[in-house]
Design a protein around this motif. Sequence first.
Motif, mmCIF file in Angstrom:
data_model
loop_
_atom_site.group_PDB
_atom_site.id
_atom_site.type_symbol
_atom_site.label_atom_id
_atom_site.label_comp_id
_atom_site.label_asym_id
_atom_site.label_seq_id
_atom_site.Cartn_x
_atom_site.Cartn_y
_atom_site.Cartn_z
ATOM 1 N N GLN A 199 0.810 -1.215 0.000
ATOM 2 C CA GLN A 199 0.000 0.000 0.000
ATOM 3 C C GLN A 199 0.845 1.269 0.000
ATOM 4 O O GLN A 199 0.591 2.194 -0.774
ATOM 5 C CB GLN A 199 -0.944 -0.002 1.206
ATOM 6 N N ASP A 200 1.844 1.317 0.869
ATOM 7 C CA ASP A 200 2.690 2.519 0.953
ATOM 8 C C ASP A 200 3.384 2.794 -0.376
ATOM 9 O O ASP A 200 3.475 3.950 -0.826
ATOM 10 C CB ASP A 200 3.750 2.358 2.045
ATOM 11 N N ILE A 201 3.871 1.742 -1.013
ATOM 12 C CA ILE A 201 4.596 1.892 -2.277
ATOM 13 C C ILE A 201 3.627 2.200 -3.418
ATOM 14 O O ILE A 201 3.903 3.054 -4.279
ATOM 15 C CB ILE A 201 5.413 0.629 -2.595
ATOM 16 N N ALA A 202 2.483 1.525 -3.420
ATOM 17 C CA ALA A 202 1.478 1.778 -4.460
ATOM 18 C C ALA A 202 1.005 3.236 -4.422
ATOM 19 O O ALA A 202 0.877 3.888 -5.466
ATOM 20 C CB ALA A 202 0.296 0.828 -4.287
ATOM 21 N N ASP A 203 0.761 3.751 -3.221
ATOM 22 C CA ASP A 203 0.341 5.150 -3.080
ATOM 23 C C ASP A 203 1.446 6.097 -3.538
ATOM 24 O O ASP A 203 1.172 7.119 -4.179
ATOM 25 C CB ASP A 203 -0.019 5.449 -1.619
ATOM 26 N N PHE A 204 2.683 5.749 -3.219
ATOM 27 C CA PHE A 204 3.814 6.585 -3.617
ATOM 28 C C PHE A 204 3.928 6.641 -5.143
ATOM 29 O O PHE A 204 4.087 7.720 -5.731
ATOM 30 C CB PHE A 204 5.104 6.044 -3.003
ATOM 31 N N ILE A 205 3.844 5.485 -5.800
ATOM 32 C CA ILE A 205 3.944 5.442 -7.260
ATOM 33 C C ILE A 205 2.810 6.251 -7.898
ATOM 34 O O ILE A 205 3.012 6.983 -8.870
ATOM 35 C CB ILE A 205 3.902 3.984 -7.770
ATOM 36 N N LYS A 206 1.626 6.147 -7.328
ATOM 37 C CA LYS A 206 0.449 6.828 -7.876
ATOM 38 C C LYS A 206 0.537 8.342 -7.709
ATOM 39 O O LYS A 206 0.182 9.096 -8.631
ATOM 40 C CB LYS A 206 -0.813 6.301 -7.184
ATOM 41 N N ASN A 207 1.036 8.796 -6.553
ATOM 42 C CA ASN A 207 0.939 10.215 -6.221
ATOM 43 C C ASN A 207 2.204 11.017 -6.465
ATOM 44 O O ASN A 207 2.133 12.226 -6.689
ATOM 45 C CB ASN A 207 0.540 10.368 -4.744
ATOM 46 N N ASP A 208 3.361 10.379 -6.405
ATOM 47 C CA ASP A 208 4.607 11.149 -6.545
ATOM 48 C C ASP A 208 4.739 11.704 -7.953
ATOM 49 O O ASP A 208 4.453 11.030 -8.935
ATOM 50 C CB ASP A 208 5.820 10.267 -6.225
ATOM 51 N N SER A 209 5.222 12.920 -8.048
ATOM 52 C CA SER A 209 5.352 13.543 -9.363
ATOM 53 C C SER A 209 6.731 14.119 -9.629
ATOM 54 O O SER A 209 6.960 14.692 -10.682
ATOM 55 C CB SER A 209 4.315 14.671 -9.505
ATOM 56 N N SER A 210 7.651 13.974 -8.662
ATOM 57 C CA SER A 210 8.923 14.668 -8.838
ATOM 58 C C SER A 210 10.160 13.847 -8.513
ATOM 59 O O SER A 210 11.212 14.073 -9.088
ATOM 60 C CB SER A 210 8.936 15.935 -7.962
ATOM 61 N N VAL A 211 10.052 12.894 -7.587
ATOM 62 C CA VAL A 211 11.250 12.216 -7.097
ATOM 63 C C VAL A 211 11.736 11.144 -8.061
ATOM 64 O O VAL A 211 12.922 11.035 -8.353
ATOM 65 C CB VAL A 211 11.002 11.610 -5.700
ATOM 66 N N LEU A 212 10.817 10.346 -8.576
ATOM 67 C CA LEU A 212 11.189 9.251 -9.469
ATOM 68 C C LEU A 212 11.568 9.759 -10.858
ATOM 69 O O LEU A 212 11.006 10.742 -11.351
ATOM 70 C CB LEU A 212 10.038 8.255 -9.599
ATOM 71 N N ASN A 213 12.504 9.084 -11.488
ATOM 72 C CA ASN A 213 12.808 9.332 -12.890
ATOM 73 C C ASN A 213 11.534 9.157 -13.715
ATOM 74 O O ASN A 213 10.807 8.179 -13.528
ATOM 75 C CB ASN A 213 13.892 8.347 -13.343
ATOM 76 N N PRO A 214 11.223 10.082 -14.615
ATOM 77 C CA PRO A 214 9.965 10.001 -15.378
ATOM 78 C C PRO A 214 9.787 8.670 -16.123
ATOM 79 O O PRO A 214 8.668 8.143 -16.177
ATOM 80 C CB PRO A 214 10.075 11.173 -16.360
#
Length: 330
Positions: free
Chosen positions: A288-303
């Motif tokens: 859940q924590d990771i799924a929410d992060f992937i869904k909501n993050d817009s800046s930290v991860l490489n596009p």
Amino acid sequence: MKFSVIIPVYNVEKYIDRCLKSIISQHYNDLEIIVIDNGSTDSSGSICDIYASEYSNISVYHIANHGVGSARNFGLSKSRGEFVYFVDSDDYLVGNLFADFADKLVSDLDLVIFSYYNSFEEDLTEKSCTEKSLPFKGSYDKDGFIKIFKELFLSDMLYTVWNKIYRREFLLENNLSFEQYELGEDVRFNLDVYRNVNKIYLSQDSYYVYVIGRNGSAMSGYNPKRLQYQLQELKLVDNLLEDWHLDNSSLDNNVKARILMSNIYNITKQKLPVNKKVKLVKEICKKQDIADFIKNDSSVLNPLIKLLLKCRMYVVLIYLKKTQMILQHL
């Protein structure tokens, strides 16, 4: 006595000689070396006994294996030095750590943190080496340390014990010891240290070589429980930041990105069929924590990475990481 050096040892017969030599060759004599043979089944224990017979400041204890944290606690109980230093038996020291810090370690200094090297090895031969340097240096009181804590934490310099020197009485006064965990004892121990520390010294000089790539090390394999432990540790960090009235949102996103990518990297390098790797990556992304992060993050991860994750293109992601790994070691 100024220093107690504590070294848990478990099945490192190829490495322990180098480790011990790097310590006894230091240009400093006011130290004791406490070696805890943690139930080794190879010749590690006998190699340590040979060193103890030749050097009066080396003591070797042979105990049953109850984990590295338990071995460190045992070593701490035997220590007599004003300051304590923990070493991992497959790593080694460079430079003159103890001589360089002897005059800096005043009686009210609780903690020293210094920089180090990451060394990628194959069969004791260094293939590449990079330096991990602290972003700050000098002495800090509690308030000063809190102000720079988030940046320090994101520098990856606050996790481990082997780039730190602890005042022994500080540990005893605050009842600080290692808890019994399969993974992450260092992080949890240090978070308790940071909560209680009052005076700290940071050095940008490097004295420790952390060896990456040793077969059989705790970090070489993939443990599905690692993600769970890492997220628990992040919650402990959040609690600490809340107690210090610091915002944790940016740190959380950065750490979750690192947790996610480090686990995918670890899965990628395992000798497993691709479909098994895909299954493991999928399991991580469903948390859940990771799924929410992937869904909501817009800046930290490489596009590109984020697109592959959102589209669940795990096979492509694994081959991309594999290619990156190959290029890194050319």
